[in-house]
Design a protein around this motif. Structure first.
Motif, PDB file in Angstrom:
ATOM      1  N   MET A 178       0.810  -1.219   0.000  1.00 36.03           N
ATOM      2  CA  MET A 178       0.000   0.000   0.000  1.00 36.03           C
ATOM      3  C   MET A 178       0.849   1.276   0.000  1.00 36.03           C
ATOM      4  SD  MET A 178      -3.056  -1.203  -0.020  1.00 36.03           S
ATOM      5  CE  MET A 178      -4.306  -0.144   0.646  1.00 36.03           C
ATOM      6  N   ASN A 179       2.167   1.108   0.094  1.00 35.66           N
ATOM      7  CA  ASN A 179       3.074   2.252   0.167  1.00 35.66           C
ATOM      8  C   ASN A 179       2.655   3.200   1.306  1.00 35.66           C
ATOM      9  OD1 ASN A 179       5.352   3.664  -0.656  1.00 35.66           O
ATOM     10  ND2 ASN A 179       4.164   4.996  -1.994  1.00 35.66           N
ATOM     11  N   MET A 180       2.394   2.592   2.459  1.00 38.98           N
ATOM     12  CA  MET A 180       1.908   3.332   3.621  1.00 38.98           C
ATOM     13  C   MET A 180       3.030   3.470   4.643  1.00 38.98           C
ATOM     14  SD  MET A 180      -1.262   2.348   6.195  1.00 38.98           S
ATOM     15  CE  MET A 180      -2.526   2.585   4.955  1.00 38.98           C
ATOM     16  N   PRO A 181       3.220   4.671   5.185  1.00 39.17           N
ATOM     17  CA  PRO A 181       4.232   4.836   6.235  1.00 39.17           C
ATOM     18  C   PRO A 181       3.853   4.045   7.494  1.00 39.17           C
ATOM     19  CG  PRO A 181       3.538   6.963   5.354  1.00 39.17           C
ATOM     20  CD  PRO A 181       2.601   5.931   4.802  1.00 39.17           C
ATOM     21  N   PRO A 182       4.835   3.519   8.203  1.00 38.97           N
ATOM     22  CA  PRO A 182       4.559   2.730   9.408  1.00 38.97           C
ATOM     23  C   PRO A 182       3.762   3.483  10.464  1.00 38.97           C
ATOM     24  CG  PRO A 182       6.855   2.522   8.782  1.00 38.97           C
ATOM     25  CD  PRO A 182       6.261   3.554   7.891  1.00 38.97           C
ATOM     26  N   THR A 183       4.036   4.764  10.648  1.00 37.38           N
ATOM     27  CA  THR A 183       3.302   5.509  11.673  1.00 37.38           C
ATOM     28  C   THR A 183       1.839   5.688  11.292  1.00 37.38           C
ATOM     29  OG1 THR A 183       4.067   7.583  10.704  1.00 37.38           O
ATOM     30  CG2 THR A 183       5.312   6.730  12.593  1.00 37.38           C
ATOM     31  N   THR A 184       1.576   5.879  10.017  1.00 37.38           N
ATOM     32  CA  THR A 184       0.194   5.995   9.551  1.00 37.38           C
ATOM     33  C   THR A 184      -0.545   4.687   9.774  1.00 37.38           C
ATOM     34  OG1 THR A 184       0.828   7.621   7.886  1.00 37.38           O
ATOM     35  CG2 THR A 184      -1.262   6.488   7.544  1.00 37.38           C
ATOM     36  N   PHE A 185       0.121   3.579   9.446  1.00 32.39           N
ATOM     37  CA  PHE A 185      -0.496   2.274   9.673  1.00 32.39           C
ATOM     38  C   PHE A 185      -0.873   2.096  11.136  1.00 32.39           C
ATOM     39  CE2 PHE A 185      -0.322  -2.082  11.053  1.00 32.39           C
ATOM     40  CZ  PHE A 185      -1.155  -2.714  10.149  1.00 32.39           C
ATOM     41  N   GLY A 186       0.070   2.322  12.022  1.00 27.48           N
ATOM     42  CA  GLY A 186      -0.191   2.138  13.441  1.00 27.48           C
ATOM     43  C   GLY A 186      -1.309   3.013  13.953  1.00 27.48           C
ATOM     44  N   ARG A 187      -1.323   4.261  13.503  1.00 25.38           N
ATOM     45  CA  ARG A 187      -2.357   5.200  13.935  1.00 25.38           C
ATOM     46  C   ARG A 187      -3.727   4.750  13.441  1.00 25.38           C
ATOM     47  NH1 ARG A 187      -0.105   9.493  12.023  1.00 25.38           N
ATOM     48  NH2 ARG A 187       1.218   9.784  13.820  1.00 25.38           N
ATOM     49  N   LYS A 188      -3.805   4.369  12.166  1.00 25.61           N
ATOM     50  CA  LYS A 188      -5.102   3.972  11.602  1.00 25.61           C
ATOM     51  C   LYS A 188      -5.569   2.614  12.135  1.00 25.61           C
ATOM     52  CE  LYS A 188      -5.238   6.343   7.172  1.00 25.61           C
ATOM     53  NZ  LYS A 188      -5.356   6.110   5.721  1.00 25.61           N
ATOM     54  N   ALA A 189      -4.655   1.681  12.282  1.00 22.40           N
ATOM     55  CA  ALA A 189      -5.038   0.315  12.668  1.00 22.40           C
ATOM     56  C   ALA A 189      -5.403   0.207  14.141  1.00 22.40           C
ATOM     57  CB  ALA A 189      -3.917  -0.660  12.336  1.00 22.40           C
ATOM     58  N   ILE A 190      -4.562   0.768  15.017  1.00 16.89           N
ATOM     59  CA  ILE A 190      -4.817   0.570  16.451  1.00 16.89           C
ATOM     60  C   ILE A 190      -4.568   1.826  17.291  1.00 16.89           C
ATOM     61  CG2 ILE A 190      -4.383  -1.910  16.370  1.00 16.89           C
ATOM     62  CD1 ILE A 190      -1.659  -1.258  17.764  1.00 16.89           C
ATOM     63  N   ASN A 191      -4.469   2.968  16.616  1.00 19.52           N
ATOM     64  CA  ASN A 191      -4.265   4.244  17.310  1.00 19.52           C
ATOM     65  C   ASN A 191      -2.950   4.266  18.092  1.00 19.52           C
ATOM     66  OD1 ASN A 191      -5.113   6.869  17.764  1.00 19.52           O
ATOM     67  ND2 ASN A 191      -6.041   6.348  19.728  1.00 19.52           N
ATOM     68  N   ASP A 192      -1.902   3.677  17.506  1.00 19.61           N
ATOM     69  CA  ASP A 192      -0.579   3.649  18.126  1.00 19.61           C
ATOM     70  C   ASP A 192       0.471   3.856  17.028  1.00 19.61           C
ATOM     71  OD1 ASP A 192       1.823   3.207  19.397  1.00 19.61           O
ATOM     72  OD2 ASP A 192       1.317   1.197  20.113  1.00 19.61           O
ATOM     73  N   PRO A 193       0.939   5.084  16.846  1.00 15.96           N
ATOM     74  CA  PRO A 193       1.894   5.346  15.765  1.00 15.96           C
ATOM     75  C   PRO A 193       3.223   4.616  15.920  1.00 15.96           C
ATOM     76  CG  PRO A 193       1.627   7.291  17.138  1.00 15.96           C
ATOM     77  CD  PRO A 193       0.609   6.284  17.595  1.00 15.96           C
ATOM     78  N   ARG A 194       3.521   4.099  17.098  1.00 13.05           N
ATOM     79  CA  ARG A 194       4.783   3.373  17.317  1.00 13.05           C
ATOM     80  C   ARG A 194       4.638   1.858  17.146  1.00 13.05           C
ATOM     81  NH1 ARG A 194       6.088   5.793  23.064  1.00 13.05           N
ATOM     82  NH2 ARG A 194       4.326   4.424  23.322  1.00 13.05           N
ATOM     83  N   PHE A 195       3.461   1.400  16.772  1.00 11.68           N
ATOM     84  CA  PHE A 195       3.189  -0.034  16.709  1.00 11.68           C
ATOM     85  C   PHE A 195       4.173  -0.789  15.810  1.00 11.68           C
ATOM     86  CE2 PHE A 195       0.893  -3.654  14.761  1.00 11.68           C
ATOM     87  CZ  PHE A 195       0.738  -4.416  15.896  1.00 11.68           C
ATOM     88  N   VAL A 196       4.392  -0.317  14.593  1.00 16.92           N
ATOM     89  CA  VAL A 196       5.270  -1.033  13.661  1.00 16.92           C
ATOM     90  C   VAL A 196       6.706  -1.017  14.182  1.00 16.92           C
ATOM     91  CG1 VAL A 196       6.189  -1.100  11.307  1.00 16.92           C
ATOM     92  CG2 VAL A 196       3.765  -0.611  11.684  1.00 16.92           C
ATOM     93  N   ARG A 197       7.142   0.110  14.697  1.00 17.65           N
ATOM     94  CA  ARG A 197       8.492   0.173  15.268  1.00 17.65           C
ATOM     95  C   ARG A 197       8.637  -0.833  16.397  1.00 17.65           C
ATOM     96  NH1 ARG A 197      10.080   5.070  18.860  1.00 17.65           N
ATOM     97  NH2 ARG A 197       8.814   3.782  20.204  1.00 17.65           N
ATOM     98  N   ASP A 198       7.629  -0.919  17.235  1.00 20.04           N
ATOM     99  CA  ASP A 198       7.666  -1.878  18.339  1.00 20.04           C
ATOM    100  C   ASP A 198       7.673  -3.319  17.828  1.00 20.04           C
ATOM    101  OD1 ASP A 198       7.662   0.266  20.069  1.00 20.04           O
ATOM    102  OD2 ASP A 198       5.555   0.034  20.660  1.00 20.04           O
ATOM    103  N   LEU A 199       6.889  -3.602  16.770  1.00 21.48           N
ATOM    104  CA  LEU A 199       6.913  -4.942  16.168  1.00 21.48           C
ATOM    105  C   LEU A 199       8.314  -5.274  15.669  1.00 21.48           C
ATOM    106  CD1 LEU A 199       3.727  -5.292  13.913  1.00 21.48           C
ATOM    107  CD2 LEU A 199       4.233  -6.530  16.009  1.00 21.48           C
ATOM    108  N   ARG A 200       8.917  -4.317  15.009  1.00 18.93           N
ATOM    109  CA  ARG A 200      10.262  -4.520  14.465  1.00 18.93           C
ATOM    110  C   ARG A 200      11.286  -4.755  15.565  1.00 18.93           C
ATOM    111  NH1 ARG A 200       9.868   0.345   9.982  1.00 18.93           N
ATOM    112  NH2 ARG A 200       8.716  -0.859   8.413  1.00 18.93           N
ATOM    113  N   ASN A 201      10.984  -4.254  16.757  1.00 21.27           N
ATOM    114  CA  ASN A 201      11.875  -4.431  17.902  1.00 21.27           C
ATOM    115  C   ASN A 201      11.478  -5.613  18.780  1.00 21.27           C
ATOM    116  OD1 ASN A 201      13.668  -2.307  17.348  1.00 21.27           O
ATOM    117  ND2 ASN A 201      12.245  -0.817  18.206  1.00 21.27           N
ATOM    118  N   GLY A 202      10.587  -6.479  18.277  1.00 21.00           N
ATOM    119  CA  GLY A 202      10.273  -7.706  18.996  1.00 21.00           C
ATOM    120  C   GLY A 202       8.961  -7.750  19.738  1.00 21.00           C
TER     121      GLY A 202
END
Length: 63
Positions: free
Chosen positions: A14-38
C-alpha cells in the motif's frame, strides 16, 4: 503468517508509512516500530490489525 511479516508486506503493498499504519489500525503510531523491535501483540490487537488490513485491501479492490 507472523503478524510482523503480514504488516511489512501490507506496508509495501500500500506504500503506507509505518506511523500511519499504526495510527489507523490501532491508534498507536509506534506499533510497527515496536513490532520490528520484537513486540508480540496480544490476540485482540493482532485481530484488530488483521481486520484493518482486510478492510483496507477490500476498499482498494473496490475502487
Amino acid at each position: 503468517m507472523h503478524i510482523g511479516r503480514l504488516v511489512e508486506r501490507f506496508l509495501r503493498e500500500m506504500n503506507m508509512p509505518p506511523t500511519t499504519f499504526g495510527r489507523k489500525a490501532i491508534n498507536d503510531p509506534r506499533f510497527v516500530r515496536d513490532l520490528r523491535n520484537g513486540r508480540e501483540p496480544r490476540a485482540g490487537t493482532a485481530g484488530r490489525v488483521i481486520d484493518f488490513i482486510a478492510r483496507e485491501r477490500a476498499q482498494r479492490d473496490a475502487a
